[in-house]
Write an enzyme that holds these catalytic residues in place. Structure first.
Site, PDB file in Angstrom:
ATOM      1  N   GLU A 160      -2.820  -2.038  -5.863  1.00  0.00           N
ATOM      2  CA  GLU A 160      -4.367  -2.134  -4.851  1.00  0.00           C
ATOM      3  C   GLU A 160      -3.872  -1.633  -3.218  1.00  0.00           C
ATOM      4  O   GLU A 160      -4.093  -1.452  -2.534  1.00  0.00           O
ATOM      5  CB  GLU A 160      -3.678  -3.813  -4.898  1.00  0.00           C
ATOM      6  CG  GLU A 160      -4.285  -4.246  -5.199  1.00  0.00           C
ATOM      7  CD  GLU A 160      -4.094  -6.234  -5.555  1.00  0.00           C
ATOM      8  OE1 GLU A 160      -3.587  -6.806  -4.227  1.00  0.00           O
ATOM      9  OE2 GLU A 160      -4.036  -7.421  -6.342  1.00  0.00           O
ATOM     10  N   HIS A 203       3.026  -3.118  -5.606  1.00  0.00           N
ATOM     11  CA  HIS A 203       1.962  -3.966  -5.460  1.00  0.00           C
ATOM     12  C   HIS A 203       0.972  -3.881  -4.830  1.00  0.00           C
ATOM     13  O   HIS A 203      -0.220  -3.553  -5.502  1.00  0.00           O
ATOM     14  CB  HIS A 203       2.347  -6.106  -5.488  1.00  0.00           C
ATOM     15  CG  HIS A 203       1.004  -6.902  -5.547  1.00  0.00           C
ATOM     16  ND1 HIS A 203      -0.171  -6.098  -4.260  1.00  0.00           N
ATOM     17  CD2 HIS A 203       0.659  -7.583  -6.295  1.00  0.00           C
ATOM     18  CE1 HIS A 203      -1.169  -7.106  -4.613  1.00  0.00           C
ATOM     19  NE2 HIS A 203      -0.668  -7.962  -5.740  1.00  0.00           N
ATOM     20  N   HIS A 239       3.981 -12.544   6.533  1.00  0.00           N
ATOM     21  CA  HIS A 239       3.473 -12.568   8.308  1.00  0.00           C
ATOM     22  C   HIS A 239       3.003 -14.152   8.111  1.00  0.00           C
ATOM     23  O   HIS A 239       2.578 -15.001   8.816  1.00  0.00           O
ATOM     24  CB  HIS A 239       2.361 -11.558   8.799  1.00  0.00           C
ATOM     25  CG  HIS A 239       2.510 -10.153   9.004  1.00  0.00           C
ATOM     26  ND1 HIS A 239       3.478  -9.558   8.002  1.00  0.00           N
ATOM     27  CD2 HIS A 239       3.492  -9.987  10.483  1.00  0.00           C
ATOM     28  CE1 HIS A 239       3.834  -8.318   8.924  1.00  0.00           C
ATOM     29  NE2 HIS A 239       4.233  -8.471   9.940  1.00  0.00           N
ATOM     30  N   HIS A 255       0.301  -8.368 -13.453  1.00  0.00           N
ATOM     31  CA  HIS A 255       0.033  -7.313 -13.104  1.00  0.00           C
ATOM     32  C   HIS A 255       0.902  -6.406 -13.863  1.00  0.00           C
ATOM     33  O   HIS A 255       0.785  -5.256 -14.901  1.00  0.00           O
ATOM     34  CB  HIS A 255       0.564  -6.487 -11.421  1.00  0.00           C
ATOM     35  CG  HIS A 255      -0.255  -7.556 -10.700  1.00  0.00           C
ATOM     36  ND1 HIS A 255      -2.018  -7.019 -10.065  1.00  0.00           N
ATOM     37  CD2 HIS A 255      -0.242  -7.986  -9.636  1.00  0.00           C
ATOM     38  CE1 HIS A 255      -2.296  -7.447 -10.110  1.00  0.00           C
ATOM     39  NE2 HIS A 255      -1.052  -7.999  -8.489  1.00  0.00           N
TER      40      HIS A 255
END
Ligand code: CO
Length: 296
Positions: free
Chosen positions: A212, A182, A125, A244
């Site tokens: 997350e 993620h 976005h 990660h």
């Protein structure tokens, strides 16, 4: 006052002008100067400072160049933390804003900005706003933002096939596969659970958790226990096998997914490969470039 003949000449000139504009050979830029058409692709990733991530980025670039050999390909990373970290190592990556400003300066007229994100979350976005800004400025004749990996139902179905195709052949019947996405606070986080439902219709022992967001590891752990799973593969559902994957998924620290699941009695088999290392996923991103390019 114009007579009939004059009107016809003016009309002809207008039509000729329109035909030139839409003919695709020139773009009437600012101050009426004609610019030759120059198409470009800007690949935009979150970025990674891990060396292990480069194989993913190189694969995306290779496949993009192979699909559109005549179009220059540029890169941008959205994460300023990663860019600053790389800069200290002498590696310079642009933000999307800087990369687009440079492309405008280099005379590009038609640009596809391709998001290499997995879902249309917060970073995607942000990118929408950047692209809208360049559109408003009139910096290019046309600038289009390509969808992230998961946007349409067709993307979801292709991603399900891609996920299943990347599971190691050594996986035995009854062994689970847990993909690590993620995850985000952004509403687009719902894509992970939606994808898990669709993948489970094909293979009930495949799970998608997130670092997350939702589903969290504890949600996946409860599902594994309910199904009496003994062994599970751990695979990143991120474009790169970076920090990660190496630490939060497969690390030896006690709070990694591998450690938590091992502690809970599961045998874990981690795989350190990002989605962008597989053509099945990269093809989805590349097709998201193909669509906008068709509009130029
Ligand atoms: Co992260």
């Amino acid at each position: 006052m114009c007579n009939g003949k004059m009107k016809k000449i003016v009309l002809f000139a207008c039509i000729l002008g329109l035909a030139l504009c839409y003919g695709g050979s020139v773009f009437a830029g600012h101050h009426g100067k004609e610019k030759p058409v120059k198409k470009g692709i800007l690949l935009v990733a979150f970025g990674s400072s891990e060396e292990s991530a480069q194989v993913s980025f190189k694969n995306i670039e290779k496949k993009t160049k192979a699909a559109f050999p005549e179009i220059p390909v540029k890169w941008a990373y959205t994460s300023h933390i990663i860019r600053h970290k790389l800069a200290r190592q002498g590696i310079h990556l642009d933000s999307a804003e800087v990369a687009l400003a440079k492309m405008a300066d280099e005379g590009f007229t038609h640009v596809v900005v391709q998001s290499l994100h997995t879902i249309g979350g917060a970073e995607y976005h942000d990118l929408i706003r950047v692209v809208a800004g360049f559109k408003t400025m009139g910096a290019f004749e046309s600038i289009i933002l390509g969808n992230p990996l998961l946007a349409t139902q067709e993307d979801m179905e292709r991603a399900v096939s891609a996920l299943l195709s990347t599971i190691p052949k050594e996986r035995k019947k009854g062994e689970a596969v847990v993909f690590m996405g993620h995850g985000t606070h952004h509403p687009a986080n719902a894509f992970y659970a939606a994808l898990m439902l669709q993948v489970q219709l094909k293979d009930p022992n495949v799970f998608i958790g997130t670092v997350e967001g939702y589903p969290a590891l504890e949600d996946i752990e409860a599902l594994l226990k309910a199904k009496k799973i003994k062994t599970t593969w751990l695979i990143p559902f991120m474009s790169v096998a970076g920090d990660h994957a190496k630490n939060d998924m497969a690390g030896d620290e006690e709070d990694s997914w591998k450690s938590i699941l091992t502690q809970a009695g599961f045998k874990c088999k981690p795989v350190l490969k990002g989605t962008a290392e597989y053509d099945a996923f990269v093809d989805i991103w590349v097709d998201h470039i193909r669509g906008p390019l068709g509009h130029f």
